[in-house]
Design a protein around this motif. Sequence first.
Motif, mmCIF file in Angstrom:
data_model
loop_
_atom_site.group_PDB
_atom_site.id
_atom_site.type_symbol
_atom_site.label_atom_id
_atom_site.label_comp_id
_atom_site.label_asym_id
_atom_site.label_seq_id
_atom_site.Cartn_x
_atom_site.Cartn_y
_atom_site.Cartn_z
ATOM 1 N N LEU A 186 16.676 18.778 -1.001
ATOM 2 C CA LEU A 186 16.603 18.365 0.399
ATOM 3 C C LEU A 186 15.162 18.335 0.890
ATOM 4 O O LEU A 186 14.766 17.444 1.656
ATOM 5 N N VAL A 187 14.362 19.303 0.463
ATOM 6 C CA VAL A 187 12.950 19.355 0.858
ATOM 7 C C VAL A 187 12.226 18.083 0.424
ATOM 8 O O VAL A 187 11.411 17.526 1.175
ATOM 9 N N ASP A 188 12.535 17.606 -0.773
ATOM 10 C CA ASP A 188 11.901 16.388 -1.279
ATOM 11 C C ASP A 188 12.206 15.199 -0.380
ATOM 12 O O ASP A 188 11.325 14.392 -0.060
ATOM 13 N N VAL A 189 13.473 15.079 -0.002
ATOM 14 C CA VAL A 189 13.919 13.935 0.797
ATOM 15 C C VAL A 189 13.309 13.969 2.196
ATOM 16 O O VAL A 189 12.787 12.961 2.691
ATOM 17 N N LEU A 190 13.366 15.119 2.844
ATOM 18 C CA LEU A 190 12.821 15.233 4.200
ATOM 19 C C LEU A 190 11.313 14.994 4.213
ATOM 20 O O LEU A 190 10.783 14.323 5.108
ATOM 21 N N ALA A 191 10.624 15.546 3.214
ATOM 22 C CA ALA A 191 9.176 15.341 3.129
ATOM 23 C C ALA A 191 8.854 13.869 2.918
ATOM 24 O O ALA A 191 7.879 13.343 3.467
ATOM 25 N N GLU A 236 8.244 13.329 -11.982
ATOM 26 C CA GLU A 236 8.002 14.189 -10.831
ATOM 27 C C GLU A 236 9.164 14.130 -9.834
ATOM 28 O O GLU A 236 9.796 13.092 -9.669
ATOM 29 N N GLY A 237 9.413 15.266 -9.177
ATOM 30 C CA GLY A 237 10.528 15.344 -8.243
ATOM 31 C C GLY A 237 10.135 15.421 -6.786
ATOM 32 O O GLY A 237 11.002 15.434 -5.912
ATOM 33 N N PHE A 238 8.838 15.490 -6.502
ATOM 34 C CA PHE A 238 8.402 15.606 -5.104
ATOM 35 C C PHE A 238 7.199 14.706 -4.890
ATOM 36 O O PHE A 238 6.205 14.794 -5.620
ATOM 37 N N PRO A 239 7.310 13.832 -3.883
ATOM 38 C CA PRO A 239 8.466 13.581 -3.019
ATOM 39 C C PRO A 239 9.479 12.684 -3.722
ATOM 40 O O PRO A 239 9.279 12.324 -4.881
ATOM 41 N N GLY A 266 0.811 -1.210 0.000
ATOM 42 C CA GLY A 266 0.000 0.000 0.000
ATOM 43 C C GLY A 266 0.841 1.254 0.000
ATOM 44 O O GLY A 266 0.495 2.260 -0.641
ATOM 45 N N GLY A 267 1.979 1.194 0.702
ATOM 46 C CA GLY A 267 2.867 2.342 0.746
ATOM 47 C C GLY A 267 3.487 2.663 -0.602
ATOM 48 O O GLY A 267 3.664 3.842 -0.957
ATOM 49 N N LEU A 268 3.820 1.631 -1.378
ATOM 50 C CA LEU A 268 4.352 1.858 -2.722
ATOM 51 C C LEU A 268 3.302 2.543 -3.603
ATOM 52 O O LEU A 268 3.623 3.443 -4.380
ATOM 53 N N ALA A 269 2.052 2.089 -3.469
ATOM 54 C CA ALA A 269 0.975 2.729 -4.232
ATOM 55 C C ALA A 269 0.778 4.171 -3.788
ATOM 56 O O ALA A 269 0.592 5.069 -4.617
ATOM 57 N N LEU A 270 0.858 4.415 -2.480
ATOM 58 C CA LEU A 270 0.711 5.777 -1.969
ATOM 59 C C LEU A 270 1.824 6.679 -2.498
ATOM 60 O O LEU A 270 1.576 7.844 -2.839
ATOM 61 N N THR A 271 3.031 6.160 -2.564
ATOM 62 C CA THR A 271 4.149 6.934 -3.100
ATOM 63 C C THR A 271 3.843 7.406 -4.514
ATOM 64 O O THR A 271 4.059 8.573 -4.866
ATOM 65 N N PHE A 272 3.333 6.509 -5.325
ATOM 66 C CA PHE A 272 2.980 6.863 -6.697
ATOM 67 C C PHE A 272 1.867 7.904 -6.723
ATOM 68 O O PHE A 272 1.906 8.854 -7.505
ATOM 69 N N VAL A 273 0.864 7.729 -5.869
ATOM 70 C CA VAL A 273 -0.271 8.656 -5.830
ATOM 71 C C VAL A 273 0.188 10.069 -5.474
ATOM 72 O O VAL A 273 -0.207 11.051 -6.116
ATOM 73 N N VAL A 274 1.041 10.181 -4.457
ATOM 74 C CA VAL A 274 1.513 11.499 -4.025
ATOM 75 C C VAL A 274 2.333 12.157 -5.130
ATOM 76 O O VAL A 274 2.147 13.348 -5.430
ATOM 77 N N LYS A 275 3.246 11.415 -5.738
ATOM 78 C CA LYS A 275 4.082 11.977 -6.803
ATOM 79 C C LYS A 275 3.233 12.433 -7.988
ATOM 80 O O LYS A 275 3.416 13.519 -8.526
ATOM 81 N N ALA A 276 2.279 11.591 -8.393
ATOM 82 C CA ALA A 276 1.454 11.915 -9.547
ATOM 83 C C ALA A 276 0.510 13.079 -9.262
ATOM 84 O O ALA A 276 0.199 13.873 -10.156
#
Length: 233
Positions: free
Chosen positions: A153-158, A101-104, A72-82
């Motif tokens: 850095l903002v991308d990584v911390l977020a 996309e660069g964030f996150p 689910g987390g992998l899917a969430l990662t895609f959702v947030v980026k998209a």
Amino acid sequence: MDRSVGATELIRSVLPEWTVRLFELAALFGDELVVVGVLLLFVTADMYGAVRRRSDRLVSDRVAFVSAVVLGGLALTFVVKATLGFPRPPASLQAIPREGEGFPSGHTMAATILWGALALWSGRFTRRRRLGLAAILIGLVGFSRLALGVHYLVDVLASVGFGVGYLLLAERLTGREPRAAFAGAALLGSAAVLVSGGATDGWLAFVGCVGGAVGWWLTTRRSVRNAWKAVTQ
């Protein structure tokens, strides 16, 4: 939105070019294929343990819960980026060309979810040692994204914040119950398809989440458990 605070530019300016290959290798700890591979090894090891214990349960609830949360987390990662769609640093700053996309940071968020989940809920070693190892791996992946010039850095911390927040919320909402965790994963997989407009990556996230849920459900069926028990005993 300007996310640059100068950290990526500074790191890229001081690191020699021969380190690029090393940081590409370090980033693999957050690569989606590696994450899925580690998860499969985790499940396989649990099944092997079931054979040794002569258990009729192919996969324990603990391992099923971790699997659901990571998928689910992998899917969430895609959702947030998209959904956000913020750009990467300029090509002139990138040691390796990357589009999209660069964030996150997808690598950092995936690493946070995988290694964080294993640190919180796996049964190997002490909790303190697991958390320490997870922090090292997540930090290594995050720094590699800066060193390669593909994130700020903002991308990584977020990404770390999103990942940790997701893990804590998943535990709170599901009570570590596999059925609820897989239901949540299926919803996130469906969201990935919707936000991607039916793109391949969205469907892959959906198939991974729903496929994992169906696979776990099958292992809980009495007929499957009886057959498994007959094989192991």
